[in-house]
Design a protein around this motif. Structure first.
Motif, mmCIF file in Angstrom:
data_model
loop_
_atom_site.group_PDB
_atom_site.id
_atom_site.type_symbol
_atom_site.label_atom_id
_atom_site.label_comp_id
_atom_site.label_asym_id
_atom_site.label_seq_id
_atom_site.Cartn_x
_atom_site.Cartn_y
_atom_site.Cartn_z
ATOM 1 N N THR A 109 0.916 -1.366 -0.034
ATOM 2 C CA THR A 109 -0.122 0.084 -0.152
ATOM 3 C C THR A 109 0.939 1.364 -0.117
ATOM 4 O OG1 THR A 109 -0.032 -0.133 2.439
ATOM 5 C CG2 THR A 109 -1.715 -1.112 1.297
ATOM 6 N N ALA A 110 2.197 0.975 -0.215
ATOM 7 C CA ALA A 110 3.028 2.111 -0.275
ATOM 8 C C ALA A 110 3.010 3.313 -1.418
ATOM 9 C CB ALA A 110 4.471 1.828 -0.037
ATOM 10 N N ASN A 111 3.312 4.665 -1.080
ATOM 11 C CA ASN A 111 3.334 5.618 -2.001
ATOM 12 C C ASN A 111 4.764 5.611 -2.494
ATOM 13 O OD1 ASN A 111 1.286 7.161 0.199
ATOM 14 N ND2 ASN A 111 0.527 6.646 -1.670
ATOM 15 N N ALA A 112 5.864 5.337 -1.593
ATOM 16 C CA ALA A 112 7.240 5.412 -2.035
ATOM 17 C C ALA A 112 7.835 4.293 -1.026
ATOM 18 C CB ALA A 112 7.569 6.732 -1.608
ATOM 19 N N ALA A 113 9.037 4.036 -1.657
ATOM 20 C CA ALA A 113 10.017 2.865 -1.027
ATOM 21 C C ALA A 113 11.450 3.704 -0.887
ATOM 22 C CB ALA A 113 10.007 1.959 -2.066
ATOM 23 N N ILE A 133 10.626 -5.931 -6.304
ATOM 24 C CA ILE A 133 9.397 -5.773 -5.704
ATOM 25 C C ILE A 133 8.829 -4.374 -5.550
ATOM 26 C CG2 ILE A 133 8.218 -6.349 -3.460
ATOM 27 C CD1 ILE A 133 10.441 -8.410 -2.903
ATOM 28 N N ALA A 134 9.473 -3.485 -5.474
ATOM 29 C CA ALA A 134 8.974 -2.301 -5.326
ATOM 30 C C ALA A 134 8.391 -1.810 -6.683
ATOM 31 C CB ALA A 134 9.654 -1.100 -5.021
ATOM 32 N N SER A 135 9.016 -2.201 -7.814
ATOM 33 C CA SER A 135 8.602 -1.729 -9.191
ATOM 34 C C SER A 135 7.464 -3.012 -9.471
ATOM 35 C CB SER A 135 9.684 -2.463 -10.084
ATOM 36 O OG SER A 135 9.413 -2.529 -11.453
ATOM 37 N N LEU A 137 5.203 -4.160 -7.757
ATOM 38 C CA LEU A 137 3.992 -3.411 -6.732
ATOM 39 C C LEU A 137 3.540 -2.211 -7.362
ATOM 40 C CD1 LEU A 137 4.998 -4.945 -3.283
ATOM 41 C CD2 LEU A 137 3.029 -5.628 -4.812
ATOM 42 N N GLN A 138 4.362 -1.835 -8.366
ATOM 43 C CA GLN A 138 3.817 -0.353 -8.859
ATOM 44 C C GLN A 138 3.965 0.872 -8.018
ATOM 45 O OE1 GLN A 138 2.238 -0.145 -12.377
ATOM 46 N NE2 GLN A 138 3.574 -1.848 -12.280
ATOM 47 N N ILE A 139 5.043 0.794 -6.857
ATOM 48 C CA ILE A 139 5.041 1.788 -6.104
ATOM 49 C C ILE A 139 5.966 2.974 -6.972
ATOM 50 C CG2 ILE A 139 6.541 2.710 -4.313
ATOM 51 C CD1 ILE A 139 6.452 -0.163 -2.971
ATOM 52 N N PRO A 140 5.273 4.287 -7.136
ATOM 53 C CA PRO A 140 5.754 5.197 -8.029
ATOM 54 C C PRO A 140 6.932 5.949 -7.585
ATOM 55 C CG PRO A 140 3.774 6.040 -6.670
ATOM 56 C CD PRO A 140 4.044 4.424 -6.263
ATOM 57 N N LEU A 173 13.770 -1.878 -14.619
ATOM 58 C CA LEU A 173 12.545 -1.612 -13.762
ATOM 59 C C LEU A 173 11.319 -0.665 -14.287
ATOM 60 C CD1 LEU A 173 14.352 -1.359 -10.334
ATOM 61 C CD2 LEU A 173 13.577 -3.577 -11.488
ATOM 62 N N LEU A 174 10.246 -0.873 -13.935
ATOM 63 C CA LEU A 174 9.167 0.250 -14.361
ATOM 64 C C LEU A 174 8.885 0.941 -13.247
ATOM 65 C CD1 LEU A 174 6.769 -2.785 -16.024
ATOM 66 C CD2 LEU A 174 8.275 -1.101 -17.124
ATOM 67 N N VAL A 175 9.806 1.814 -13.014
ATOM 68 C CA VAL A 175 9.603 2.986 -12.000
ATOM 69 C C VAL A 175 10.075 4.262 -12.582
ATOM 70 C CG1 VAL A 175 10.153 3.697 -9.833
ATOM 71 C CG2 VAL A 175 10.089 1.510 -10.073
ATOM 72 N N LYS A 176 9.182 5.171 -12.773
ATOM 73 C CA LYS A 176 9.505 6.432 -13.369
ATOM 74 C C LYS A 176 10.229 7.528 -12.638
ATOM 75 C CE LYS A 176 5.191 6.358 -16.225
ATOM 76 N NZ LYS A 176 4.021 6.983 -16.358
#
Length: 418
Positions: A109-113, A133-135, A137-140, A173-176
């Motif tokens: 449920t995180a907004n950031a890691a 894992i952060a990527s 889980l779609q953490i932005p 990774l899919l993190v912008k």
């Protein structure tokens, strides 16, 4: 305090053992003056007894250490603090590799890691595992804190080398939004206050970054999804003819008069009323809990889903899932598990392991079909009845599942539908 300043940010901390997570969280709480006086006094006394010159910041979060030493399973510890600009919930996950599964829980449920890296060691396997894992889980937002800069003489060269290591890996990774901050949690450099030892770093300290980071809602506002939890049939004379479907709006907006479909049956109707304990509403949106009454009498039960007729999810018994295996015991070939998806619960079977992820290289291993603890893999699952779902990328709520072992009733896996 203005409402805008009251915004809540959930973030998770992850790193390897002894990367300094406990000290970092302690420093955040201590320097932002988010600690009660009696708590601070107790920790100061404990620090003196242990022979420390100052306050041992790790004591603010290491209350679970004794339990860990006794062999009790450590889950995610949640910390709360507030500044004038924002409220925060920290999901503090253990760093040991056997607790990687806990990061899935803490990050869901995180907004950031915040990914911690020891400046002496650079990017290691746990760094890659937690980042992936952060990527997944779609953490932005990912904030890479390169810690213990005091132990490498606050070297800009060491910092830049670690950034290069991380960027080479994270390009897949899919993190912008990935940010880098050089810190010393022990001394307080660039945590709450700007460092005097690293004048070459022109960015913001960690707390300022957390306070000013844009938080976009992770709720899908387009696709209207209402998983039914229960059917309401009051027995009193006043509401004898009432038949409402109660649940929580998973995503989107429902309005009185909307044409809707009930899945998996496919029957259509219109919304007659949207009711709450406090009265009727004209519209309901995620994550409101309401009762929806339809104009037509349709056979609906728990696990069904009400959606807008012109915008329906996938309905299928065969789904592809990115699965994180959480349990000590490996997956049993073609064994039956209970799958939970929104309010739907039924039997399911892992039909096929498509591939496993090699955490070090992010490459796919197609010839390894054994699923053990901490493994991340793409699998094909078949359910006994149809599921109504969206991809996790489009909708976190209707795109996530968990698997439960029927014999032990333990959660063995968490998955994201692709």
């Amino acid at each position: 305090m203005q409402i805008g300043n009251n915004q809540l940010l959930r973030f998770t901390t992850a790193g390897s053992v002894d990367d300094g997570k406990s000290t970092l969280i302690g420093r955040l709480l201590y320097d932002s003056k988010s600690i009660f006086e009696d708590q601070l006094e107790a920790i100061e006394n404990t620090s003196k007894k242990k022979g420390h010159e100052g306050v041992d910041l790790a004591l603010f979060t290491d209350g679970l250490r004794d339990e860990r030493e006794q062999g009790i399973t450590i889950d995610v510890a949640y910390r709360y603090f507030t500044t004038p600009k924002r409220k925060f919930i920290i999901a503090d996950t253990p760093g040991h590799i056997q607790y990687t599964r806990n990061m899935v829980t803490g990050a869901s449920t995180a907004n950031a890691a915040i990914i911690l890296i020891d400046a002496r060691h650079g990017v290691i396997e746990q760094t890659k595992r937690h980042s992936f894992i952060a990527s997944l889980l779609q953490i932005p937002h990912i904030i890479v804190c390169i810690n213990k800069m005091d132990l490498v003489e606050f070297s800009e060269e060491v910092y830049n080398n670690i950034i290069s290591q991380y960027e080479e890996f994270s390009s897949k990774l899919l993190v912008k939004d990935i940010r880098f901050i050089p810190i010393s949690a022990l001394l307080g450099d660039n945590v709450v206050n700007r460092s005097e030892n690293m004048g070459w770093y022109q960015g913001a300290p960690l707390l300022h970054t957390l306070e000013t980071m844009h938080i976009a809602s992770d709720i899908n506002k387009v696709d209207a999804r209402f998983p039914v939890q229960t059917v309401l049939r009051p027995q009193n004379d006043q509401h004898r003819d009432y038949r409402g479907y109660a649940g929580r709006v998973a995503s989107g907006i429902f309005r009185k008069g909307d044409e809707v479909s009930v899945l998996p049956s496919g029957f259509t109707s219109k919304i007659k009323s949207i009711d709450t304990y406090n009265g009727e509403l004209e519209e309901a949106f995620a994550p409101m809990s309401v009762s929806i009454q339809l104009e037509d009498d349709i056979d609906i039960s728990r696990g069904d889903m009400i959606v807008r007729t012109k915008n329906v999810p996938e309905v299928n018994q065969d789904i592809e899932v990115m699965l994180c295996w959480l349990h000590n015991n490996p997956a049993r070939p073609r064994a039956k598990y209970t799958i939970r998806h929104t309010s739907n619960e039924q039997k399911a079977m892992i039909r096929e392991v498509v591939y496993k992820i090699d955490i070090n290289t992010l490459s796919r291993k197609n010839d390894d079909i054994e699923i053990g603890m901490n493994d991340i893999c793409k699998v094909k699952i078949r359910t006994t009845k149809p599921l109504m779902y969206d991809s996790y990328r489009e909708n976190r709520t209707t795109g996530s599942i968990i698997l439960i072992d029927d014999t032990t009733n333990e959660t063995v896996a968490a998955g994201m539908i692709v």
